[in-house]
Design a protein around this motif. Structure first.
Motif: not given
Length: 436
Positions: A190-218
């Motif tokens: 009906l075009g109403l807000d169903a309030h179902l976001a799923g598991y990945n509605a918000r996420f974090l990402y490194p500001k520099t270096g791509g996602i590989g920055a996480l493994a490099e930090a480890l």
């Protein structure tokens, strides 16, 4: 041969193996073997001419407070951006917001009518049954009805998996498939807000270096020499707690944490019971082929990714690194990853770029600065009828031999980056408790 004694030998320098090593290395002698030339496994990044590319979309969704604390100790909050997901679904030439099942109102009215009728009938029928769905195909029919199954769930997933959904079991999906109530589906229709976001509605990402920055930090938390790049596990004798690396070094270990694929771990061992070897041979996985695409201009659409169910389009998903985080491309430019349905044949280059034009991601081939074809071996494990029993028998065999099998390929499952980090921390806790 050089021989080295260690407390813990970790096989694989992906997020799981590195997390385990970081959690243990301050008090134990740890060595990490990594066959590749960089850390991170599939959560690594590469760059070219100012563009940064991941191994398709890798977005860090955090639900666990323990993992969040661990990650933010590696890279502080100011090193991350938090992003609210923008995603869509392409079905029958129509763009539908994600999740598809709660945005039926974007479809033609006759289709909405059929989808609602079939959905309600399927839910009523499912409520009267005590038997669980046996296959993924049966699951989507019973959960969403035949119209939604035929429009999206079946064609999209058959493009992704490269096989009929009747070959896949229904026991793996869990939180990864948003499961709406009747009220939510009707509200979306009906075009109403169903309030179902799923598991990945918000996420974090490194500001520099791509996602590989996480493994490099480890890896940066470990002393020099702990991680041995370009060094694979060549042979393993669990009963003697002895491992031989590809450089000839023999490791005598007290504990072993393996994140390598279960079939490869079995192949590295000489003395494996025939039943275990037979079960390991049943473990299947699908390879992926995708394109990293550098654009001369930003993408013409704003989504972070689009699921493409239409069978005449030669890819099942297109995402934009730069829409999610603009610094992944040079100023005023953009980037894409395009996950292809065809794994083996000659690259249908013209059809791929025509498809991108058709769905409005690029205006023409002139938008493209360059592209690179990439492959992901064993991108997803196959959850067929043999999967659960086979992986359990193999993992139990190694557990009895004192080998802890962890991560996506050590567990032979589908999981997120957060799950891999948590699994590494759990493996380290098992070592501390004397259980690994």
């Amino acid at each position: 041969m050089t021989e080295q004694r260690v407390d813990v030998l970790v096989v694989g320098a992906g997020l799981c193996g590195l997390s385990a090593a970081v959690a243990l290395a301050d008090r134990l002698r740890v060595v990490v073997l990594e066959a590749g030339d960089r850390v991170g496994g599939k959560a690594a990044s590469r760059s070219r001419d100012g563009w940064v590319f991941d191994c398709t979309g890798h977005w860090l969704h955090l639900r666990s407070e323990r993992v969040r604390r661990f990650v933010l100790e590696l890279l502080p909050p100011e090193a991350w951006v938090e992003i609210e997901r923008r995603a869509a679904v392409r079905v029958a030439g129509t763009d539908v917001p994600y999740p598809f099942q709660t945005h039926l109102g974007a479809l033609p009215k006759e289709t909405v009518r059929d989808a609602l009728r079939d959905f309600v009938e399927a839910r009523i029928d499912d409520a009267t049954r005590s038997d669980p769905p046996r296959t993924f195909a049966e699951f989507v029919e019973r959960r969403f009805g035949s119209t939604m199954a035929a429009l999206f769930f079946v064609p999209y997933n058959e493009k992704l998996w490269g096989m009929p959904l009747s070959e896949l079991s229904a026991e793996w999906m869990g939180r990864f498939l948003p499961d709406p109530t009747v009220e939510q589906v009707v509200s979306g229709a009906l075009g109403l807000d169903a309030h179902l976001a799923g598991y990945n509605a918000r996420f974090l990402y490194p500001k520099t270096g791509g996602i590989g920055a996480l493994a490099e930090a480890l890896a940066a938390r470990l002393a020099p020499g702990v991680v041995r790049l370009r060094t694979a596990l060549r042979a393993l004798d669990p009963s003697g707690r002895r491992a031989v690396a590809s450089d000839g070094t023999v490791y005598r270990y007290q504990r072993l944490i393996s994140t390598m694929p279960l079939p490869d771990l079995v192949a590295a061992c000489d003395h494996v019971p025939p039943q275990v070897r037979a079960e390991a041979s049943k473990l299947r996985a699908v390879d992926w082929r995708y394109l990293d695409v550098a654009l001369r201009v930003p993408p013409r659409r704003p989504e972070h990714w689009i699921y493409v169910a239409d069978r005449d389009v030669p890819f099942f998903r297109v995402g934009s690194y730069s829409n999610a985080h603009p610094p992944l491309a040079p100023p005023g430019k953009g980037s894409l990853y395009v996950e292809l349905s065809d794994r083996e044949g000659p690259l249908a280059e013209e059809e791929v770029f025509d498809g991108l034009v058709e769905i409005g991601v690029i205006a023409s081939r002139e938008d493209v600065a360059f592209f690179e074809e990439r492959r992901i071996p064993r991108a997803y494990v196959v959850f067929d009828a043999a999967w659960n029993r086979a992986r359990s028998i193999v993992r139990d065999h190694f557990a009895r031999a004192g080998v802890e099998t962890r991560g996506r390929y050590g567990r032979w499952t589908y999981n997120s980056m957060e799950d891999c980090i948590a699994d590494g921390l759990d493996a380290a806790r098992g070592v501390d408790d004397g259980d690994a």
